[in-house]
Design a protein around this motif. Sequence first.
Motif, PDB file in Angstrom:
ATOM      1  N   ARG A 172       0.834  -1.209   0.000  1.00  0.00           N
ATOM      2  CA  ARG A 172       0.000   0.000   0.000  1.00  0.00           C
ATOM      3  C   ARG A 172       0.866   1.255   0.000  1.00  0.00           C
ATOM      4  O   ARG A 172       0.607   2.210  -0.747  1.00  0.00           O
ATOM      5  N   GLU A 173       1.912   1.259   0.810  1.00  0.00           N
ATOM      6  CA  GLU A 173       2.778   2.421   0.880  1.00  0.00           C
ATOM      7  C   GLU A 173       3.510   2.635  -0.446  1.00  0.00           C
ATOM      8  O   GLU A 173       3.657   3.772  -0.912  1.00  0.00           O
ATOM      9  N   ARG A 174       3.956   1.551  -1.071  1.00  0.00           N
ATOM     10  CA  ARG A 174       4.635   1.667  -2.369  1.00  0.00           C
ATOM     11  C   ARG A 174       3.702   2.269  -3.413  1.00  0.00           C
ATOM     12  O   ARG A 174       4.108   3.105  -4.224  1.00  0.00           O
ATOM     13  N   ARG A 175       2.442   1.825  -3.411  1.00  0.00           N
ATOM     14  CA  ARG A 175       1.492   2.354  -4.393  1.00  0.00           C
ATOM     15  C   ARG A 175       1.274   3.854  -4.189  1.00  0.00           C
ATOM     16  O   ARG A 175       1.245   4.621  -5.156  1.00  0.00           O
ATOM     17  N   LEU A 176       1.123   4.264  -2.931  1.00  0.00           N
ATOM     18  CA  LEU A 176       0.903   5.672  -2.662  1.00  0.00           C
ATOM     19  C   LEU A 176       2.120   6.515  -3.026  1.00  0.00           C
ATOM     20  O   LEU A 176       2.008   7.598  -3.603  1.00  0.00           O
ATOM     21  N   LEU A 177       3.302   6.008  -2.696  1.00  0.00           N
ATOM     22  CA  LEU A 177       4.515   6.745  -3.010  1.00  0.00           C
ATOM     23  C   LEU A 177       4.745   6.826  -4.519  1.00  0.00           C
ATOM     24  O   LEU A 177       5.276   7.812  -5.018  1.00  0.00           O
ATOM     25  N   ALA A 178       4.351   5.771  -5.236  1.00  0.00           N
ATOM     26  CA  ALA A 178       4.513   5.786  -6.684  1.00  0.00           C
ATOM     27  C   ALA A 178       3.608   6.833  -7.320  1.00  0.00           C
ATOM     28  O   ALA A 178       3.960   7.456  -8.320  1.00  0.00           O
ATOM     29  N   LYS A 179       2.403   7.018  -6.750  1.00  0.00           N
ATOM     30  CA  LYS A 179       1.469   8.004  -7.298  1.00  0.00           C
ATOM     31  C   LYS A 179       1.830   9.426  -6.893  1.00  0.00           C
ATOM     32  O   LYS A 179       1.644  10.365  -7.647  1.00  0.00           O
ATOM     33  N   ASP A 180       2.334   9.588  -5.674  1.00  0.00           N
ATOM     34  CA  ASP A 180       2.597  10.929  -5.165  1.00  0.00           C
ATOM     35  C   ASP A 180       3.750  10.862  -4.171  1.00  0.00           C
ATOM     36  O   ASP A 180       3.567  10.501  -3.011  1.00  0.00           O
ATOM     37  N   LYS A 181       4.942  11.211  -4.628  1.00  0.00           N
ATOM     38  CA  LYS A 181       6.113  11.129  -3.767  1.00  0.00           C
ATOM     39  C   LYS A 181       5.995  12.061  -2.563  1.00  0.00           C
ATOM     40  O   LYS A 181       6.551  11.795  -1.503  1.00  0.00           O
ATOM     41  N   LEU A 182       5.298  13.153  -2.742  1.00  0.00           N
ATOM     42  CA  LEU A 182       5.148  14.095  -1.637  1.00  0.00           C
ATOM     43  C   LEU A 182       4.167  13.593  -0.585  1.00  0.00           C
ATOM     44  O   LEU A 182       3.974  14.237   0.442  1.00  0.00           O
ATOM     45  N   ALA A 183       3.533  12.442  -0.838  1.00  0.00           N
ATOM     46  CA  ALA A 183       2.637  11.862   0.166  1.00  0.00           C
ATOM     47  C   ALA A 183       3.398  11.342   1.373  1.00  0.00           C
ATOM     48  O   ALA A 183       2.799  10.984   2.380  1.00  0.00           O
ATOM     49  N   VAL A 184       4.725  11.322   1.291  1.00  0.00           N
ATOM     50  CA  VAL A 184       5.536  10.812   2.390  1.00  0.00           C
ATOM     51  C   VAL A 184       5.231  11.554   3.679  1.00  0.00           C
ATOM     52  O   VAL A 184       5.074  10.957   4.742  1.00  0.00           O
ATOM     53  N   ALA A 185       5.143  12.874   3.603  1.00  0.00           N
ATOM     54  CA  ALA A 185       4.905  13.661   4.813  1.00  0.00           C
ATOM     55  C   ALA A 185       3.595  13.260   5.476  1.00  0.00           C
ATOM     56  O   ALA A 185       3.502  13.192   6.700  1.00  0.00           O
ATOM     57  N   GLY A 186       2.581  12.970   4.664  1.00  0.00           N
ATOM     58  CA  GLY A 186       1.302  12.575   5.212  1.00  0.00           C
ATOM     59  C   GLY A 186       1.293  11.157   5.747  1.00  0.00           C
ATOM     60  O   GLY A 186       0.684  10.869   6.770  1.00  0.00           O
ATOM     61  N   LEU A 187       1.989  10.261   5.048  1.00  0.00           N
ATOM     62  CA  LEU A 187       2.009   8.857   5.463  1.00  0.00           C
ATOM     63  C   LEU A 187       2.731   8.658   6.788  1.00  0.00           C
ATOM     64  O   LEU A 187       2.335   7.835   7.606  1.00  0.00           O
ATOM     65  N   TYR A 188       3.810   9.417   6.988  1.00  0.00           N
ATOM     66  CA  TYR A 188       4.690   9.164   8.128  1.00  0.00           C
ATOM     67  C   TYR A 188       4.816  10.367   9.054  1.00  0.00           C
ATOM     68  O   TYR A 188       5.734  10.422   9.875  1.00  0.00           O
ATOM     69  N   TYR A 189       3.914  11.339   8.926  1.00  0.00           N
ATOM     70  CA  TYR A 189       3.931  12.519   9.799  1.00  0.00           C
ATOM     71  C   TYR A 189       5.293  13.202   9.808  1.00  0.00           C
ATOM     72  O   TYR A 189       5.767  13.671  10.835  1.00  0.00           O
TER      73      TYR A 189
END
Length: 209
Positions: A172-189
């Motif tokens: 799930r994390e790989r899919r989200l990161l592949a779509k939006d690299k800037l989602a890192v801040a949201g995924l991991y605070y």
Amino acid sequence: MVGRFSFANRLNLQKPDSLGADRYELDSGQPFRWADSLNTDGLELIADYQTSLPFRESGELPARLVYPVYIVNSTPRAKLLCGKDSWTYAIQEARDRTGQWRPIESKGPESCGNGEWILKIRPRQMVVLLVDKYQGSFKTRLRLRLSNGNSQYVSAAYEGWISETQFLPTQRERRLLAKDKLAVAGLYYGALPALIDSLDLRERQTPHN
């Protein structure tokens, strides 16, 4: 989140404080008049990793081990804590073999905005969280990261055990990161997983005539 407790030498986790009007449901449509005057700084985040407790959610077998974490208000003013349903916004981090702090958990799946709340923590009160205590052969330093409104809290580090595979992102994390690299801040605070070392987070420059 177990609940809110007053300072004491011993806690009965079965009997938290009655929250009453100190807990405000954000989807209730009622005005939240005292939020503007209370900031979220001044809280302390204290992990008690040496304590192990069995914990089982409804329908979950067998019980899993958890340890308590205390969000403490030792200031003379009331503070605020944000959360959703029976959860707060927190993840665990661990040091990898290179000494880098890496998240070993991530934010849960997105859902509707219902169930969000803000809780007032009065002076000499604390909120108790139960955090998963992982088993593994890799001994390292751990800490808890809490996102609370516009504030980020990180606990003092403590020794613990995990599996090194926990540094690897889930599908799930790989899919989200592949779509939006800037989602890192949201995924991991704000924490940076090992996978991010191979990603270029810089915005692509668009050529102009």
